[in-house]
Design an enzyme around this catalytic site. Sequence first.
Site, PDB file in Angstrom:
ATOM      1  N   SER A  61       0.831  -1.209   0.000  1.00  0.00           N
ATOM      2  CA  SER A  61       0.000   0.000   0.000  1.00  0.00           C
ATOM      3  C   SER A  61       0.867   1.261   0.000  1.00  0.00           C
ATOM      4  CB  SER A  61      -0.890   0.022   1.247  1.00  0.00           C
ATOM      5  OG  SER A  61      -1.697  -1.129   1.290  1.00  0.00           O
TER       6      SER A  61
HETATM    7  N1  SAM Z   1      -0.052  -5.130   4.114  1.00  0.00           N
HETATM    8  C1  SAM Z   1       0.696  -5.353   2.925  1.00  0.00           C
HETATM    9  C2  SAM Z   1       2.047  -4.724   2.906  1.00  0.00           C
HETATM   10  O1  SAM Z   1       2.442  -4.038   3.867  1.00  0.00           O
HETATM   11  O2  SAM Z   1       2.758  -4.955   1.929  1.00  0.00           O
HETATM   12  C3  SAM Z   1      -0.065  -4.996   1.683  1.00  0.00           C
HETATM   13  C4  SAM Z   1      -1.065  -6.008   1.378  1.00  0.00           C
HETATM   14  S1  SAM Z   1      -1.720  -6.150  -0.213  1.00  0.00           S
HETATM   15  C5  SAM Z   1      -2.516  -4.625  -0.457  1.00  0.00           C
HETATM   16  C6  SAM Z   1      -3.017  -7.307   0.176  1.00  0.00           C
HETATM   17  C7  SAM Z   1      -2.525  -8.706   0.444  1.00  0.00           C
HETATM   18  O3  SAM Z   1      -3.644  -9.479   0.894  1.00  0.00           O
HETATM   19  C8  SAM Z   1      -1.990  -9.426  -0.779  1.00  0.00           C
HETATM   20  O4  SAM Z   1      -0.688  -9.856  -0.539  1.00  0.00           O
HETATM   21  C9  SAM Z   1      -2.955 -10.619  -0.961  1.00  0.00           C
HETATM   22  O5  SAM Z   1      -2.335 -11.782  -1.450  1.00  0.00           O
HETATM   23  C10 SAM Z   1      -3.458 -10.801   0.450  1.00  0.00           C
HETATM   24  N2  SAM Z   1      -4.721 -11.519   0.606  1.00  0.00           N
HETATM   25  C11 SAM Z   1      -5.870 -11.436  -0.141  1.00  0.00           C
HETATM   26  N3  SAM Z   1      -6.810 -12.269   0.363  1.00  0.00           N
HETATM   27  C12 SAM Z   1      -6.252 -12.875   1.452  1.00  0.00           C
HETATM   28  C13 SAM Z   1      -6.716 -13.833   2.399  1.00  0.00           C
HETATM   29  N4  SAM Z   1      -7.946 -14.357   2.371  1.00  0.00           N
HETATM   30  N5  SAM Z   1      -5.870 -14.237   3.369  1.00  0.00           N
HETATM   31  C14 SAM Z   1      -4.620 -13.752   3.455  1.00  0.00           C
HETATM   32  N6  SAM Z   1      -4.117 -12.857   2.580  1.00  0.00           N
HETATM   33  C15 SAM Z   1      -4.929 -12.408   1.606  1.00  0.00           C
END
Ligand code: SAM
Length: 226
Positions: A61
Amino acid sequence: MDFEEKRRKLVEILKNRDFLTKPDVIKAMLKVPRHTFLPKGAISSAYIDSPLSIGLGQTISAPHMNAMMCELLDLREGDKVLEIGTGSGYHAALCAEIVAPDDSQNPGHVYTLERHLELAESARESLFTAGYSDSVTVIHGDGTLGYPQEAPFDKILVTASSPKKVPPPLKEQLTNGGILCIPAGSKEWGQELYIVTKKDNSFDSKRVTGVRFVPLIGKYGFPESD
Ligand code: SAM
């Protein structure tokens, strides 16, 4: 310009735009090396206020969003935090810096779940390099189920957009008095960021602002092939 100086300038920009106001969040943003959490090709953009690709169609993000979510969660030293969507591991490190600072007598802990094994592994490595492996546990799995083994959590942070406001397991796994921050409403456009508080088993949710996150995929999220 070195990374520390770039980080200081970014923090000044975020303070001037009122995204950063709380001293412990400012301290964490000044300390955590965002560049350590990025793929090699993105390192030169580490201190620009922009989301960046981390592979597998996922993103880290923008720093103003990290700052905003940390402030909304009102993170406190000693908090037990659950993050859904580890991605790069950077946001988990920011949370850990606040809930479990180096000199803490009462360190909290961050549990963070990621559905992509490759991202979970590389986040674990980056967290080790940056010095957060004692205060952050990375788990590979579907975060829409929460992490009952360590529940309840004082704070829950969801970093992918949910179809409904709160996946039911996350409601159950929030402490009484706990705070949850989550983007919800759609897979792409038209998402809203909500802050949800739990009191005496009832939930109060407030819309904060329009946002754009990658989708939350899982049992209580969007289906994978949708
Ligand atoms: N917090 C992160 C960072 O600091 O880099 C950014 C996260 S990114 C916007 C969203 C993440 O959520 C992705 O890596 C995606 O694979 C993960 N994601 C989506 N659905 C998910 C789920 N049900 N369980 C765990 N991770 C999930």
